[in-house]
Design a protein around this motif. Sequence first.
Motif, PDB file in Angstrom:
ATOM      1  N   ILE A   9      82.109  -7.004  23.238  1.00  0.00           N
ATOM      2  CA  ILE A   9      82.968  -8.116  23.643  1.00  0.00           C
ATOM      3  C   ILE A   9      82.118  -9.326  24.032  1.00  0.00           C
ATOM      4  O   ILE A   9      82.360 -10.426  23.592  1.00  0.00           O
ATOM      5  N   SER A  10      81.144  -9.098  24.919  1.00  0.00           N
ATOM      6  CA  SER A  10      80.251 -10.178  25.337  1.00  0.00           C
ATOM      7  C   SER A  10      78.884  -9.588  25.659  1.00  0.00           C
ATOM      8  O   SER A  10      78.738  -8.377  25.825  1.00  0.00           O
ATOM      9  N   HIS A  11      77.912 -10.471  25.746  1.00  0.00           N
ATOM     10  CA  HIS A  11      76.543 -10.010  26.020  1.00  0.00           C
ATOM     11  C   HIS A  11      75.726 -11.163  26.589  1.00  0.00           C
ATOM     12  O   HIS A  11      76.138 -12.323  26.530  1.00  0.00           O
ATOM     13  N   ALA A  12      74.565 -10.803  27.138  1.00  0.00           N
ATOM     14  CA  ALA A  12      73.619 -11.802  27.637  1.00  0.00           C
ATOM     15  C   ALA A  12      72.231 -11.194  27.605  1.00  0.00           C
ATOM     16  O   ALA A  12      72.071  -9.987  27.811  1.00  0.00           O
ATOM     17  N   PRO A  13      71.218 -12.018  27.353  1.00  0.00           N
ATOM     18  CA  PRO A  13      69.847 -11.506  27.395  1.00  0.00           C
ATOM     19  C   PRO A  13      69.447 -11.190  28.833  1.00  0.00           C
ATOM     20  O   PRO A  13      69.775 -11.940  29.756  1.00  0.00           O
ATOM     21  N   ALA A  14      68.773 -10.081  29.015  1.00  0.00           N
ATOM     22  CA  ALA A  14      68.308  -9.659  30.333  1.00  0.00           C
ATOM     23  C   ALA A  14      66.912 -10.214  30.587  1.00  0.00           C
ATOM     24  O   ALA A  14      66.127 -10.383  29.655  1.00  0.00           O
ATOM     25  N   SER A  15      66.593 -10.486  31.845  1.00  0.00           N
ATOM     26  CA  SER A  15      65.276 -11.015  32.209  1.00  0.00           C
ATOM     27  C   SER A  15      64.152 -10.077  31.806  1.00  0.00           C
ATOM     28  O   SER A  15      63.082 -10.510  31.400  1.00  0.00           O
ATOM     29  N   GLU A  16      64.413  -8.776  31.923  1.00  0.00           N
ATOM     30  CA  GLU A  16      63.366  -7.785  31.632  1.00  0.00           C
ATOM     31  C   GLU A  16      63.283  -7.454  30.140  1.00  0.00           C
ATOM     32  O   GLU A  16      62.581  -6.539  29.745  1.00  0.00           O
ATOM     33  N   GLY A  17      64.002  -8.192  29.328  1.00  0.00           N
ATOM     34  CA  GLY A  17      64.014  -7.950  27.885  1.00  0.00           C
ATOM     35  C   GLY A  17      65.266  -7.213  27.467  1.00  0.00           C
ATOM     36  O   GLY A  17      65.930  -6.575  28.270  1.00  0.00           O
ATOM     37  N   GLY A  18      65.604  -7.317  26.219  1.00  0.00           N
ATOM     38  CA  GLY A  18      66.800  -6.674  25.715  1.00  0.00           C
ATOM     39  C   GLY A  18      68.052  -7.454  26.082  1.00  0.00           C
ATOM     40  O   GLY A  18      67.979  -8.598  26.554  1.00  0.00           O
ATOM     41  N   HIS A  19      69.185  -6.833  25.877  1.00  0.00           N
ATOM     42  CA  HIS A  19      70.477  -7.461  26.158  1.00  0.00           C
ATOM     43  C   HIS A  19      71.341  -6.524  26.984  1.00  0.00           C
ATOM     44  O   HIS A  19      71.257  -5.307  26.846  1.00  0.00           O
ATOM     45  N   ARG A  73      70.939  -2.194  38.676  1.00  0.00           N
ATOM     46  CA  ARG A  73      70.667  -3.630  38.831  1.00  0.00           C
ATOM     47  C   ARG A  73      70.184  -4.186  37.503  1.00  0.00           C
ATOM     48  O   ARG A  73      69.361  -3.576  36.822  1.00  0.00           O
ATOM     49  N   ALA A  74      70.700  -5.350  37.134  1.00  0.00           N
ATOM     50  CA  ALA A  74      70.264  -6.040  35.924  1.00  0.00           C
ATOM     51  C   ALA A  74      70.054  -7.513  36.246  1.00  0.00           C
ATOM     52  O   ALA A  74      70.901  -8.140  36.881  1.00  0.00           O
ATOM     53  N   LEU A  75      68.898  -8.033  35.841  1.00  0.00           N
ATOM     54  CA  LEU A  75      68.583  -9.432  36.069  1.00  0.00           C
ATOM     55  C   LEU A  75      68.995 -10.239  34.846  1.00  0.00           C
ATOM     56  O   LEU A  75      68.627  -9.903  33.716  1.00  0.00           O
ATOM     57  N   LEU A  76      69.764 -11.296  35.095  1.00  0.00           N
ATOM     58  CA  LEU A  76      70.308 -12.114  34.012  1.00  0.00           C
ATOM     59  C   LEU A  76      70.105 -13.592  34.320  1.00  0.00           C
ATOM     60  O   LEU A  76      70.768 -14.125  35.212  1.00  0.00           O
ATOM     61  N   PRO A  77      69.236 -14.273  33.594  1.00  0.00           N
ATOM     62  CA  PRO A  77      69.064 -15.702  33.857  1.00  0.00           C
ATOM     63  C   PRO A  77      70.305 -16.515  33.469  1.00  0.00           C
ATOM     64  O   PRO A  77      70.648 -17.483  34.122  1.00  0.00           O
ATOM     65  N   GLU A  78      70.988 -16.121  32.416  1.00  0.00           N
ATOM     66  CA  GLU A  78      72.193 -16.807  31.932  1.00  0.00           C
ATOM     67  C   GLU A  78      73.248 -15.744  31.627  1.00  0.00           C
ATOM     68  O   GLU A  78      73.282 -15.205  30.528  1.00  0.00           O
ATOM     69  N   PRO A  79      74.143 -15.428  32.577  1.00  0.00           N
ATOM     70  CA  PRO A  79      75.096 -14.338  32.364  1.00  0.00           C
ATOM     71  C   PRO A  79      76.190 -14.620  31.341  1.00  0.00           C
ATOM     72  O   PRO A  79      76.863 -13.697  30.890  1.00  0.00           O
ATOM     73  N   GLY A  80      76.378 -15.876  30.975  1.00  0.00           N
ATOM     74  CA  GLY A  80      77.415 -16.188  29.992  1.00  0.00           C
ATOM     75  C   GLY A  80      78.787 -15.723  30.449  1.00  0.00           C
ATOM     76  O   GLY A  80      79.179 -15.955  31.589  1.00  0.00           O
ATOM     77  N   ARG A  81      79.492 -15.023  29.583  1.00  0.00           N
ATOM     78  CA  ARG A  81      80.848 -14.544  29.886  1.00  0.00           C
ATOM     79  C   ARG A  81      80.863 -13.153  30.516  1.00  0.00           C
ATOM     80  O   ARG A  81      81.932 -12.598  30.743  1.00  0.00           O
ATOM     81  N   LEU A  82      79.700 -12.574  30.782  1.00  0.00           N
ATOM     82  CA  LEU A  82      79.678 -11.211  31.332  1.00  0.00           C
ATOM     83  C   LEU A  82      80.432 -11.064  32.656  1.00  0.00           C
ATOM     84  O   LEU A  82      81.169 -10.089  32.821  1.00  0.00           O
ATOM     85  N   PRO A  83      80.310 -11.981  33.625  1.00  0.00           N
ATOM     86  CA  PRO A  83      81.058 -11.777  34.877  1.00  0.00           C
ATOM     87  C   PRO A  83      82.558 -11.637  34.652  1.00  0.00           C
ATOM     88  O   PRO A  83      83.189 -10.721  35.192  1.00  0.00           O
ATOM     89  N   GLU A  84      83.128 -12.503  33.839  1.00  0.00           N
ATOM     90  CA  GLU A  84      84.564 -12.437  33.571  1.00  0.00           C
ATOM     91  C   GLU A  84      84.926 -11.172  32.811  1.00  0.00           C
ATOM     92  O   GLU A  84      85.942 -10.539  33.089  1.00  0.00           O
TER      93      GLU A  84
END
Length: 167
Positions: A33-43, A85-96
């Motif tokens: 549905i939605s995704h965002a790149p994680a700070s530690e790499g990957g999505h 815990r996941a670090l996300l510099p730009e969460p995009g639509r993930l919170p919603e």
Amino acid sequence: MTPQKPSLSRLFGARLPREVRAALALESGERPISHAPASEGGHIVATTRALHLPDGPRLPWHLMDKAVWDEEGVTVTMTDGAVHRALLPEPGRLPETIRERVTSTIVASRHVTINGRGGVRLVARRIPGYDTPRWEFIFDPGLDADDPGLRAHAEQALEEVRRSLGV
């Protein structure tokens, strides 16, 4: 000067990279549905059935108790108490997306006090593939979920809640 139209990627987010999608262990009928790149790499990928962490666990929506966001990312607490815990510099639509997916699993939720020592949250959730909701007990911090006396009180409270709600 003509106003520019927003790009599709700004409206809907960038497409999930093909290699990320291929690496997901999706169940039959499950789709991203939605995704965002994680700070530690990957999505981090939210699907119709779960939150997929990079190189980590698949967290089904019906087993997620809460997700707390801060400026660095998200902390997810599961109903069994496990914390991710996941670090996300730009969460995009993930919170919603996370809020909507977790909320959509909940049929009923009531907090009941037990013996004045604390309480238990009784939660009925929809589970993919099942017709009837599954009830779970989420005991307040400091209460022993394995204490037979507390479990008996929680079971009694559940019966009263089910009767009052007709669930």
